[in-house]
Design a protein around this motif. Structure first.
Motif, PDB file in Angstrom:
ATOM      1  N   UNK A  98       0.845  -1.197   0.000  1.00  0.00           N
ATOM      2  CA  UNK A  98       0.000   0.000   0.000  1.00  0.00           C
ATOM      3  C   UNK A  98       0.881   1.248   0.000  1.00  0.00           C
ATOM      4  N   UNK A  99       0.288   2.367  -0.256  1.00  0.00           N
ATOM      5  CA  UNK A  99       1.012   3.636  -0.324  1.00  0.00           C
ATOM      6  C   UNK A  99       1.838   3.867   0.942  1.00  0.00           C
ATOM      7  N   UNK A 100       1.323   3.467   2.081  1.00  0.00           N
ATOM      8  CA  UNK A 100       2.021   3.682   3.357  1.00  0.00           C
ATOM      9  C   UNK A 100       3.371   2.964   3.406  1.00  0.00           C
ATOM     10  N   UNK A 101       3.544   1.924   2.594  1.00  0.00           N
ATOM     11  CA  UNK A 101       4.786   1.140   2.613  1.00  0.00           C
ATOM     12  C   UNK A 101       5.675   1.421   1.411  1.00  0.00           C
ATOM     13  N   UNK A 102       5.410   2.486   0.713  1.00  0.00           N
ATOM     14  CA  UNK A 102       6.153   2.802  -0.508  1.00  0.00           C
ATOM     15  C   UNK A 102       7.654   2.941  -0.254  1.00  0.00           C
ATOM     16  N   UNK A 103       8.053   3.523   0.857  1.00  0.00           N
ATOM     17  CA  UNK A 103       9.486   3.688   1.121  1.00  0.00           C
ATOM     18  C   UNK A 103      10.167   2.333   1.315  1.00  0.00           C
ATOM     19  N   UNK A 104       9.464   1.379   1.907  1.00  0.00           N
ATOM     20  CA  UNK A 104      10.008   0.033   2.072  1.00  0.00           C
ATOM     21  C   UNK A 104      10.196  -0.611   0.699  1.00  0.00           C
ATOM     22  N   UNK A 105       9.185  -0.493  -0.135  1.00  0.00           N
ATOM     23  CA  UNK A 105       9.252  -1.047  -1.486  1.00  0.00           C
ATOM     24  C   UNK A 105      10.395  -0.402  -2.275  1.00  0.00           C
ATOM     25  N   UNK A 106      10.544   0.902  -2.161  1.00  0.00           N
ATOM     26  CA  UNK A 106      11.615   1.609  -2.866  1.00  0.00           C
ATOM     27  C   UNK A 106      12.992   1.209  -2.349  1.00  0.00           C
ATOM     28  N   UNK A 107      13.094   0.933  -1.055  1.00  0.00           N
ATOM     29  CA  UNK A 107      14.359   0.490  -0.471  1.00  0.00           C
ATOM     30  C   UNK A 107      14.784  -0.845  -1.086  1.00  0.00           C
ATOM     31  N   UNK A 108      13.857  -1.790  -1.175  1.00  0.00           N
ATOM     32  CA  UNK A 108      14.183  -3.081  -1.768  1.00  0.00           C
ATOM     33  C   UNK A 108      14.462  -2.950  -3.263  1.00  0.00           C
ATOM     34  N   UNK A 109      13.734  -2.091  -3.942  1.00  0.00           N
ATOM     35  CA  UNK A 109      13.974  -1.853  -5.361  1.00  0.00           C
ATOM     36  C   UNK A 109      15.399  -1.327  -5.576  1.00  0.00           C
ATOM     37  N   UNK A 110      15.839  -0.425  -4.733  1.00  0.00           N
ATOM     38  CA  UNK A 110      17.195   0.113  -4.851  1.00  0.00           C
ATOM     39  C   UNK A 110      18.240  -0.998  -4.683  1.00  0.00           C
ATOM     40  N   UNK A 111      18.004  -1.907  -3.763  1.00  0.00           N
ATOM     41  CA  UNK A 111      18.936  -3.022  -3.553  1.00  0.00           C
ATOM     42  C   UNK A 111      18.910  -3.958  -4.762  1.00  0.00           C
ATOM     43  N   UNK A 112      17.729  -4.250  -5.275  1.00  0.00           N
ATOM     44  CA  UNK A 112      17.636  -5.105  -6.467  1.00  0.00           C
ATOM     45  C   UNK A 112      18.338  -4.449  -7.659  1.00  0.00           C
ATOM     46  N   UNK A 113      18.239  -3.148  -7.763  1.00  0.00           N
ATOM     47  CA  UNK A 113      18.952  -2.447  -8.847  1.00  0.00           C
ATOM     48  C   UNK A 113      20.462  -2.561  -8.671  1.00  0.00           C
ATOM     49  N   UNK A 114      20.932  -2.567  -7.425  1.00  0.00           N
ATOM     50  CA  UNK A 114      22.362  -2.753  -7.174  1.00  0.00           C
ATOM     51  C   UNK A 114      22.801  -4.141  -7.640  1.00  0.00           C
ATOM     52  N   UNK A 115      21.970  -5.137  -7.381  1.00  0.00           N
ATOM     53  CA  UNK A 115      22.284  -6.502  -7.813  1.00  0.00           C
ATOM     54  C   UNK A 115      22.322  -6.567  -9.338  1.00  0.00           C
ATOM     55  N   UNK A 116      21.341  -5.945  -9.977  1.00  0.00           N
ATOM     56  CA  UNK A 116      21.314  -5.898 -11.437  1.00  0.00           C
ATOM     57  C   UNK A 116      22.559  -5.197 -11.964  1.00  0.00           C
ATOM     58  N   UNK A 117      22.956  -4.118 -11.318  1.00  0.00           N
ATOM     59  CA  UNK A 117      24.179  -3.407 -11.722  1.00  0.00           C
ATOM     60  C   UNK A 117      25.397  -4.304 -11.565  1.00  0.00           C
ATOM     61  N   UNK A 118      25.419  -5.116 -10.523  1.00  0.00           N
ATOM     62  CA  UNK A 118      26.541  -6.040 -10.320  1.00  0.00           C
ATOM     63  C   UNK A 118      26.615  -7.072 -11.446  1.00  0.00           C
ATOM     64  N   UNK A 119      25.464  -7.528 -11.901  1.00  0.00           N
ATOM     65  CA  UNK A 119      25.437  -8.460 -13.037  1.00  0.00           C
ATOM     66  C   UNK A 119      25.979  -7.762 -14.280  1.00  0.00           C
ATOM     67  N   UNK A 120      25.504  -6.551 -14.531  1.00  0.00           N
ATOM     68  CA  UNK A 120      25.979  -5.785 -15.682  1.00  0.00           C
ATOM     69  C   UNK A 120      27.488  -5.552 -15.593  1.00  0.00           C
ATOM     70  N   UNK A 121      27.968  -5.189 -14.411  1.00  0.00           N
ATOM     71  CA  UNK A 121      29.403  -4.950 -14.229  1.00  0.00           C
ATOM     72  C   UNK A 121      30.212  -6.214 -14.520  1.00  0.00           C
TER      73      UNK A 121
END
Length: 186
Positions: A98-121
């Motif tokens: 829900x909207x109230x948990x958006x920051x939690x969702x964004x936090x995990x998204x940022x970590x997943x993007x780091x993992x994706x960046x590691x694959x790209x690297x």
């Protein structure tokens, strides 16, 4: 960590957390400030323990192929560990919020993007080392292997066996030569 990992952020109440930790509400807030802060600490603990093998595997192997294969197999092993809830906290911990948990969702998204960046690297390193052709579509390869990684987490959470998940990794890696030889598309 295990409670959030097994049920996800939004399915856990403060009462659940108090019961799991065996502390009062006042102690919980004094120690962690909020449910969100406790979750972020649980995510960091996950990254340093159960999730560490997957990202560390990218640094192994003599080639990009070996490193990607090691990453996927480490994920399978972590997701299928007998004492784990299955799946991945970083991938499944806050998917539909829900909207109230958006920051939690964004936090995990940022970590997943780091993992994706590691694959790209790692794929870029493969290009530099000569084991991935310079004409390969690194964007497509990165998206593909990130998707496989995330899919393994979901399959594990749904009860897929270690054998099945290992077979998925084998199939994902079977076409490596064909995938890296495909020219980048605009």
């Amino acid at each position: 960590m295990r409670l959030f990992w097994s049920r996800g952020y939004d399915a856990i109440s403060m009462a659940d957390l108090r019961a799991e930790l065996g502390i009062t509400q006042a102690s919980l807030y004094a120690a962690f400030g909020s449910k969100e802060q406790l979750f972020q600490e649980a995510v960091e603990l996950y990254r340093q323990t159960a999730g560490l093998s997957t990202t560390a595997a990218l640094a192994t192997g003599d080639s990009a192929r070996d490193a990607i294969h090691a990453m996927l197999q480490a994920a399978v092993d972590a997701y299928s560990a007998p004492d784990s809830p299955g799946g991945c906290l970083l991938i499944l911990g806050a998917t539909n919020c829900p909207v109230e948990s958006k920051t939690v969702q964004e936090h995990l998204l940022a970590i997943r993007r780091q993992i994706t960046q590691s694959i790209l690297d790692r794929l870029k390193k493969g290009q530099h080392d000569g084991d991935v052709p310079t004409t390969a579509s690194l964007t497509a390869l990165t998206a593909y292997f990130s998707t496989v990684l995330h899919g393994l987490a979901l399959q594990s959470r749904d009860g897929a066996s270690l054998k099945t998940l290992t077979q998925v990794v084998k199939i994902a890696m079977a076409n490596w030569q064909q995938m890296v030889r495909r020219p980048a598309e605009n």
